[in-house]
Design an enzyme around this catalytic site. Sequence first.
Site, PDB file in Angstrom:
ATOM      1  N   ASP A   1      -3.987 -18.225  -2.020  1.00 11.85           N
ATOM      2  CA  ASP A   1      -4.918 -18.585  -3.096  1.00 11.85           C
ATOM      3  C   ASP A   1      -6.134 -18.050  -2.791  1.00 11.85           C
ATOM      4  O   ASP A   1      -6.866 -18.169  -3.481  1.00 11.85           O
ATOM      5  CB  ASP A   1      -4.114 -19.277  -4.230  1.00 11.85           C
ATOM      6  CG  ASP A   1      -3.437 -19.691  -5.242  1.00 11.85           C
ATOM      7  OD1 ASP A   1      -3.071 -18.670  -5.966  1.00 11.85           O
ATOM      8  OD2 ASP A   1      -3.340 -20.492  -6.182  1.00 11.85           O
TER       9      ASP A   1
ATOM     10  N   GLN B   1       1.198 -23.972  -8.546  1.00 12.16           N
ATOM     11  CA  GLN B   1       0.092 -23.741  -9.688  1.00 12.16           C
ATOM     12  C   GLN B   1      -0.235 -24.863 -10.358  1.00 12.16           C
ATOM     13  O   GLN B   1       0.145 -25.764 -10.239  1.00 12.16           O
ATOM     14  CB  GLN B   1       1.476 -23.334 -10.617  1.00 12.16           C
ATOM     15  CG  GLN B   1       1.432 -23.069 -12.317  1.00 12.16           C
ATOM     16  CD  GLN B   1       0.259 -20.975 -11.590  1.00 12.16           C
ATOM     17  OE1 GLN B   1       1.029 -20.462 -10.501  1.00 12.16           O
ATOM     18  NE2 GLN B   1      -0.951 -21.641 -12.428  1.00 12.16           N
TER      19      GLN B   1
ATOM     20  N   LYS C   1       4.788 -13.888 -11.138  1.00  7.63           N
ATOM     21  CA  LYS C   1       4.199 -13.748  -9.744  1.00  7.63           C
ATOM     22  C   LYS C   1       5.978 -13.801  -9.104  1.00  7.63           C
ATOM     23  O   LYS C   1       5.742 -12.851  -8.272  1.00  7.63           O
ATOM     24  CB  LYS C   1       3.888 -15.293  -9.098  1.00  7.63           C
ATOM     25  CG  LYS C   1       2.598 -15.579  -9.729  1.00  7.63           C
ATOM     26  CD  LYS C   1       1.959 -16.975  -9.625  1.00  7.63           C
ATOM     27  CE  LYS C   1       0.117 -16.619 -10.294  1.00  7.63           C
ATOM     28  NZ  LYS C   1      -0.039 -18.285  -9.899  1.00  7.63           N
TER      29      LYS C   1
END
Length: 282
Positions: free
Chosen positions: A120, A97, A53
């Site tokens: 997200d 995460q 990422k």
Amino acid sequence: MTAELIKGLEIAEKKRKQIKEKVEELKQQGITPGLAVILVGNNPASRSYVTGKGKASEEAGIYFELIEMPETITEEELLQEIDRVNHDEKIHGLLVQLPLPKHINEEAVIEKISPEKDVDGFHPISIGRMMIGQDTFLPCTPHGIIELVKEMQIEMSGKHVVVIGRSNIVGKPVGQLFLNENATVTYCHSKTNNLKEVAKLADILVVAVGRPKFVTADYVKEGAVVIDVGVNRLETGKLCGDVDFDDVQQTAGYITPVPKGVGPMTITMLLHNTVLSAECTK
Ligand code: NAP
């Protein structure tokens, strides 16, 4: 018949180029899109995803901040850090995460992220907005799948989509996004009766099960579109999907490979969401 390959990597690269151009435009207006990722502990798979990422963000010109926290951190400390980043003006997108250590409640963590920075798309507010068709951050893997299908100019309206898997991050939202595109959607899971027969009704079959080569040609209608979300590491170290590619490609009309299929689209849509969030601050 051999299925046409849906080249996710090529499509992702094209989209990342467009995102990079958008970032340039924003920078000229004095806005540098910023993404922060909080990594708790030292899970090697999580670290590798986060590195990917970061690299992709920097390649697109997005400011990237990795916030590392030890495995022993308390839930309260993590929530405080999220709160700090929620108020950081340099940061337009924030994600934590997953998975998190067992002593931390994932739901509480996701809900602490400001919906305005929820790139997200996992916050209940983002999911609710998606369900009622409002503009919002869409979850990256499901959104990436819809973009792949659009890029291939495959019709979704009126088609029967069968999704195998009902997780909150892939199965449920991808079905909802197909419904939003006027498809007729059937969800399957571990308790589904006659799974093969149901899967075989699909014009578009999405497989997100987490079991290597689970779907074989006898699950697939002749000419169907097969989207393989699975990422499984074999003992040989090679990656493999949830679909038995060699078997299914003889029957399907279109198929995504693993790797270089759905995977590269996930990070691409994360970059897309970060830029979208930065644009909203104009
Ligand atoms: P998950 O949370 O483990 O969910 C798996 C789903 O598969 C569950 O709904 C489960 O049913 C269903 N299932 C399991 N065994 C089954 C069976 N025998 N028959 C029918 N359904 C069955 O997994 P996930 O997070 O959705 O991930 C799925 C796969 O996608 C994994 O390989 C993951 O690594 C991959 N993935 C890839 C990306 C990417 O960017 N490419 C992103 C996310 C995930 P129940 O609900 O009944 O248990």
